[in-house]
Design a protein around this motif. Structure first.
Motif, PDB file in Angstrom:
ATOM      1  N   UNK A  11      -2.641  -5.827  -1.606  1.00  0.00           N
ATOM      2  CA  UNK A  11      -2.015  -5.821  -0.277  1.00  0.00           C
ATOM      3  C   UNK A  11      -0.642  -6.480  -0.325  1.00  0.00           C
ATOM      4  N   UNK A  12      -0.545  -7.609  -1.018  1.00  0.00           N
ATOM      5  CA  UNK A  12       0.741  -8.287  -1.142  1.00  0.00           C
ATOM      6  C   UNK A  12       1.735  -7.411  -1.900  1.00  0.00           C
ATOM      7  N   UNK A  13       1.285  -6.765  -2.971  1.00  0.00           N
ATOM      8  CA  UNK A  13       2.169  -5.879  -3.732  1.00  0.00           C
ATOM      9  C   UNK A  13       2.662  -4.707  -2.889  1.00  0.00           C
ATOM     10  N   UNK A  14       1.790  -4.127  -2.089  1.00  0.00           N
ATOM     11  CA  UNK A  14       2.197  -3.010  -1.240  1.00  0.00           C
ATOM     12  C   UNK A  14       3.217  -3.442  -0.189  1.00  0.00           C
ATOM     13  N   UNK A  15       3.005  -4.587   0.415  1.00  0.00           N
ATOM     14  CA  UNK A  15       3.953  -5.082   1.418  1.00  0.00           C
ATOM     15  C   UNK A  15       5.304  -5.373   0.765  1.00  0.00           C
ATOM     16  N   UNK A  16       5.284  -6.038  -0.397  1.00  0.00           N
ATOM     17  CA  UNK A  16       6.532  -6.316  -1.114  1.00  0.00           C
ATOM     18  C   UNK A  16       7.237  -5.032  -1.535  1.00  0.00           C
ATOM     19  N   UNK A  19       8.974  -3.517   1.556  1.00  0.00           N
ATOM     20  CA  UNK A  19      10.144  -4.301   1.958  1.00  0.00           C
ATOM     21  C   UNK A  19      11.297  -4.099   0.982  1.00  0.00           C
ATOM     22  N   UNK A  20      11.019  -4.249  -0.307  1.00  0.00           N
ATOM     23  CA  UNK A  20      12.083  -4.089  -1.310  1.00  0.00           C
ATOM     24  C   UNK A  20      12.624  -2.665  -1.336  1.00  0.00           C
ATOM     25  N   UNK A  21      11.734  -1.700  -1.224  1.00  0.00           N
ATOM     26  CA  UNK A  21      12.177  -0.302  -1.251  1.00  0.00           C
ATOM     27  C   UNK A  21      13.060   0.018  -0.044  1.00  0.00           C
ATOM     28  N   UNK A  22      12.680  -0.495   1.125  1.00  0.00           N
ATOM     29  CA  UNK A  22      13.490  -0.262   2.326  1.00  0.00           C
ATOM     30  C   UNK A  22      14.864  -0.913   2.189  1.00  0.00           C
ATOM     31  N   UNK A  23      14.907  -2.114   1.640  1.00  0.00           N
ATOM     32  CA  UNK A  23      16.195  -2.778   1.434  1.00  0.00           C
ATOM     33  C   UNK A  23      17.086  -2.003   0.466  1.00  0.00           C
ATOM     34  N   UNK A  54       5.116   7.201  -4.636  1.00  0.00           N
ATOM     35  CA  UNK A  54       4.732   7.209  -6.048  1.00  0.00           C
ATOM     36  C   UNK A  54       4.328   5.826  -6.571  1.00  0.00           C
ATOM     37  N   UNK A  55       5.148   4.787  -6.402  1.00  0.00           N
ATOM     38  CA  UNK A  55       4.674   3.478  -6.865  1.00  0.00           C
ATOM     39  C   UNK A  55       3.497   2.949  -6.040  1.00  0.00           C
ATOM     40  N   UNK A  56       3.442   3.306  -4.765  1.00  0.00           N
ATOM     41  CA  UNK A  56       2.315   2.868  -3.941  1.00  0.00           C
ATOM     42  C   UNK A  56       1.012   3.495  -4.431  1.00  0.00           C
ATOM     43  N   UNK A  57       1.077   4.750  -4.887  1.00  0.00           N
ATOM     44  CA  UNK A  57      -0.122   5.400  -5.423  1.00  0.00           C
ATOM     45  C   UNK A  57      -0.623   4.664  -6.660  1.00  0.00           C
ATOM     46  N   UNK A  59      -0.348   1.463  -7.306  1.00  0.00           N
ATOM     47  CA  UNK A  59      -1.009   0.233  -6.851  1.00  0.00           C
ATOM     48  C   UNK A  59      -2.383   0.552  -6.272  1.00  0.00           C
ATOM     49  N   UNK A  60      -2.463   1.600  -5.484  1.00  0.00           N
ATOM     50  CA  UNK A  60      -3.746   1.964  -4.866  1.00  0.00           C
ATOM     51  C   UNK A  60      -4.749   2.430  -5.919  1.00  0.00           C
ATOM     52  N   UNK A  61      -4.284   3.177  -6.929  1.00  0.00           N
ATOM     53  CA  UNK A  61      -5.195   3.579  -8.009  1.00  0.00           C
ATOM     54  C   UNK A  61      -5.740   2.365  -8.733  1.00  0.00           C
ATOM     55  N   UNK A  62      -4.876   1.360  -8.963  1.00  0.00           N
ATOM     56  CA  UNK A  62      -5.330   0.135  -9.612  1.00  0.00           C
ATOM     57  C   UNK A  62      -6.376  -0.564  -8.740  1.00  0.00           C
ATOM     58  N   UNK A  63      -6.189  -0.516  -7.427  1.00  0.00           N
ATOM     59  CA  UNK A  63      -7.127  -1.170  -6.527  1.00  0.00           C
ATOM     60  C   UNK A  63      -8.517  -0.540  -6.553  1.00  0.00           C
ATOM     61  N   UNK A  64      -8.581   0.775  -6.709  1.00  0.00           N
ATOM     62  CA  UNK A  64      -9.888   1.436  -6.633  1.00  0.00           C
ATOM     63  C   UNK A  64     -10.574   1.565  -7.983  1.00  0.00           C
ATOM     64  N   UNK A  65      -9.924   1.125  -9.054  1.00  0.00           N
ATOM     65  CA  UNK A  65     -10.579   1.176 -10.358  1.00  0.00           C
ATOM     66  C   UNK A  65     -11.785   0.252 -10.375  1.00  0.00           C
ATOM     67  N   UNK A  66     -12.866   0.762 -10.916  1.00  0.00           N
ATOM     68  CA  UNK A  66     -14.063  -0.055 -11.044  1.00  0.00           C
ATOM     69  C   UNK A  66     -13.861  -1.048 -12.184  1.00  0.00           C
TER      70      UNK A  66
END
Length: 74
Positions: A11-16, A19-23, A54-57, A59-66
């Motif tokens: 969650x922290x990585x996605x928020x960062x 923010x960084x991408x928008x900047x 693309x980078x968000x995917x 992070x999300x793939x890493x999150x759902x890995x068993x």
């Protein structure tokens, strides 16, 4: 790694990332598109608005890995 810690880190990585991408996208737009027409602005923001997925995917793939099962020593 405990699942709660992994979700917190994700969650922290996605928020960062957002923010960084928008900047970065805003800095590029202000610096490069100041004198461009509305169609160039539309194309840039459409492209950059989709590109962050693309980078968000990743992070999300890493999150759902068993987690890997631990090997039990005999």
């Amino acid at each position: 790694m405990p699942i709660r810690l992994k979700k917190l880190i994700g969650a922290v990585l996605l928020v960062l990332l957002v923010i960084l991408y928008a900047l970065v996208a805003t800095i590029i737009a202000v610096g490069q598109l100041a004198e461009s027409g509305p169609l160039v602005h539309l194309a840039f923001f459409l492209f950059s608005g989709i590109l962050w997925i693309l980078p968000a995917m990743g992070i999300i793939k890493w999150l759902i890995l068993e987690p890997r099962p631990r090997k039990i020593k005999p």
